[in-house]
Design an enzyme around this catalytic site. Structure first.
Site, PDB file in Angstrom:
ATOM      1  N   GLY A  55      -1.570  -0.585   1.932  1.00  0.00           N
ATOM      2  CA  GLY A  55      -2.591  -1.245   3.051  1.00  0.00           C
ATOM      3  C   GLY A  55      -2.561  -2.192   2.273  1.00  0.00           C
ATOM      4  O   GLY A  55      -3.758  -1.937   1.196  1.00  0.00           O
ATOM      5  N   GLN A  93     -10.290  -7.360   2.124  1.00  0.00           N
ATOM      6  CA  GLN A  93     -10.417  -7.442   0.361  1.00  0.00           C
ATOM      7  C   GLN A  93      -9.500  -8.847  -0.332  1.00  0.00           C
ATOM      8  O   GLN A  93      -9.477  -8.739  -1.372  1.00  0.00           O
ATOM      9  CB  GLN A  93      -9.448  -6.669   0.049  1.00  0.00           C
ATOM     10  N   HIS A 136      -8.624   3.256   7.244  1.00  0.00           N
ATOM     11  CA  HIS A 136      -9.269   2.946   5.810  1.00  0.00           C
ATOM     12  C   HIS A 136      -8.447   1.347   5.913  1.00  0.00           C
ATOM     13  O   HIS A 136      -9.857   0.858   5.962  1.00  0.00           O
ATOM     14  CB  HIS A 136      -8.420   3.743   4.618  1.00  0.00           C
ATOM     15  N   GLU A 137      -7.662   1.196   6.823  1.00  0.00           N
ATOM     16  CA  GLU A 137      -7.744  -0.420   6.479  1.00  0.00           C
ATOM     17  C   GLU A 137      -8.640  -0.808   7.804  1.00  0.00           C
ATOM     18  O   GLU A 137      -9.265  -1.554   7.904  1.00  0.00           O
ATOM     19  CB  GLU A 137      -6.789  -0.730   6.899  1.00  0.00           C
ATOM     20  N   HIS A 165     -12.454  -1.075   6.601  1.00  0.00           N
ATOM     21  CA  HIS A 165     -12.408  -2.395   5.738  1.00  0.00           C
ATOM     22  C   HIS A 165     -12.542  -3.755   7.050  1.00  0.00           C
ATOM     23  O   HIS A 165     -13.561  -4.544   6.913  1.00  0.00           O
ATOM     24  CB  HIS A 165     -11.621  -3.320   5.062  1.00  0.00           C
ATOM     25  N   CYS A 197      -8.382   2.812  -2.986  1.00  0.00           N
ATOM     26  CA  CYS A 197      -9.008   1.463  -2.314  1.00  0.00           C
ATOM     27  C   CYS A 197      -8.834   0.572  -3.496  1.00  0.00           C
ATOM     28  O   CYS A 197      -9.100   0.481  -5.120  1.00  0.00           O
ATOM     29  CB  CYS A 197     -10.071   1.530  -1.399  1.00  0.00           C
ATOM     30  N   LEU A 198      -7.514  -0.654  -3.195  1.00  0.00           N
ATOM     31  CA  LEU A 198      -7.056  -1.754  -4.183  1.00  0.00           C
ATOM     32  C   LEU A 198      -8.883  -2.432  -5.149  1.00  0.00           C
ATOM     33  O   LEU A 198      -8.451  -3.300  -5.869  1.00  0.00           O
ATOM     34  CB  LEU A 198      -6.839  -2.830  -3.695  1.00  0.00           C
TER      35      LEU A 198
HETATM   36  O1  GNR Z   1      -2.993   1.758  -1.754  1.00  0.00           O
HETATM   37  C1  GNR Z   1      -3.700   2.468  -1.387  1.00  0.00           C
HETATM   38  N1  GNR Z   1      -3.473   3.709  -1.545  1.00  0.00           N
HETATM   39  C2  GNR Z   1      -4.449   4.503  -0.656  1.00  0.00           C
HETATM   40  C3  GNR Z   1      -4.635   6.010  -0.558  1.00  0.00           C
HETATM   41  C4  GNR Z   1      -5.022   6.572  -0.009  1.00  0.00           C
HETATM   42  C5  GNR Z   1      -5.222   6.406   0.964  1.00  0.00           C
HETATM   43  C6  GNR Z   1      -5.764   4.709   1.441  1.00  0.00           C
HETATM   44  C7  GNR Z   1      -5.352   3.791   0.455  1.00  0.00           C
HETATM   45  S1  GNR Z   1      -5.248   2.182   1.224  1.00  0.00           S
HETATM   46  C8  GNR Z   1      -5.209   1.709  -0.731  1.00  0.00           C
HETATM   47  C9  GNR Z   1      -4.706   0.397  -0.437  1.00  0.00           C
HETATM   48  C10 GNR Z   1      -6.153  -0.411  -0.108  1.00  0.00           C
HETATM   49  O2  GNR Z   1      -7.059  -0.444  -0.470  1.00  0.00           O
HETATM   50  N2  GNR Z   1      -6.535  -0.564   1.776  1.00  0.00           N
HETATM   51  O3  GNR Z   1      -7.309  -1.014   1.701  1.00  0.00           O
HETATM   52 NI    NI Z   2      -9.098   0.049   1.049  1.00  0.00          NI
END
Ligand code: GNR
Ligand code: NI
Length: 181
Positions: A57, A62, A145-146, A149, A103-104
């Site tokens: 995601g 980001q 999670h998204e 953000h 998270c990236l």
């Molecule tokens: O790539 C991603 N893996 C992930 C793993 C577990 C819970 C959430 C995520 S989201 C993350 C990509 C990202 O940072 N999205 O904002």
């Molecule tokens: Ni993230």
């Protein structure tokens, strides 16, 4: 015939991803006023960026765009991307699940976060059509999670202040090292 993935399409750009503790990650995103070609281009670039970084995601926050746009692809084949524009949480289960998150924007850090097991979200797609998404399990975790953000929230904010400060120090050190290299 199988659809060929388009992440090397020259009409798509890989965008730079902000890294924690960059204060811009705490910006609250504004609603998208109109789903137009500019937003469609952003969505395409976010798909390219998400696939390039091997993420499941990505939120516009980001890539330093502070509008309510997220993209997700939790499929095995990495071929089922979808975009959520102006997502609204309609319902979240009281039941929660503990999942290991990454998270990236927080490279190399993984830790457990408790989130609703199932959710219902209303959003626009890249054609401006309203859709209702019901998700559970990992897909529900990812969408939550998204959406965090877009509110300026990074998953490390669910961890203890001690852990968060250790992560901050570690990433700042890495970033300074990378600058010197
Ligand atoms: O790539 C991603 N893996 C992930 C793993 C577990 C819970 C959430 C995520 S989201 C993350 C990509 C990202 O940072 N999205 O904002
Ligand atoms: Ni993230």
């Amino acid at each position: 015939m199988a659809k060929i993935t388009t992440f090397t399409d020259p009409a798509m750009s890989i965008l730079p991803i902000l890294c924690y503790p960059d204060p811009r990650l705490h910006t609250v995103a504004k609603p998208v006023a109109k789903v137009d070609d500019r937003i469609r281009q952003l969505v395409q670039d976010m798909y390219a960026t998400m696939y390039d970084a091997q993420g499941v995601g990505l939120a516009a926050t980001q890539v330093n765009v502070h509008e309510r746009v997220v993209v997700v692809d939790v499929s095995e084949g990495r071929d089922e991307p979808f975009a959520l524009i102006n997502p609204e949480l309609l319902w979240a289960s009281e039941e929660t699940q503990l999942g290991e998150e990454g998270c990236l924007s927080v490279p190399g850090i993984y830790d457990g976060v408790e989130r609703s097991t199932a959710i219902k979200v209303k959003a626009l797609d890249e054609n401006g059509n309203e859709r209702i998404i019901e998700a559970e399990g990992f897909k529900a975790i990812c969408i939550q999670h998204e959406m965090d953000h877009l509110m300026g929230k990074v998953f490390v904010e669910y961890l203890s202040p001690l852990k968060r400060n250790r992560i901050k120090t570690k990433l700042l050190k890495q970033q300074k090292q990378a600058e010197r290299a």
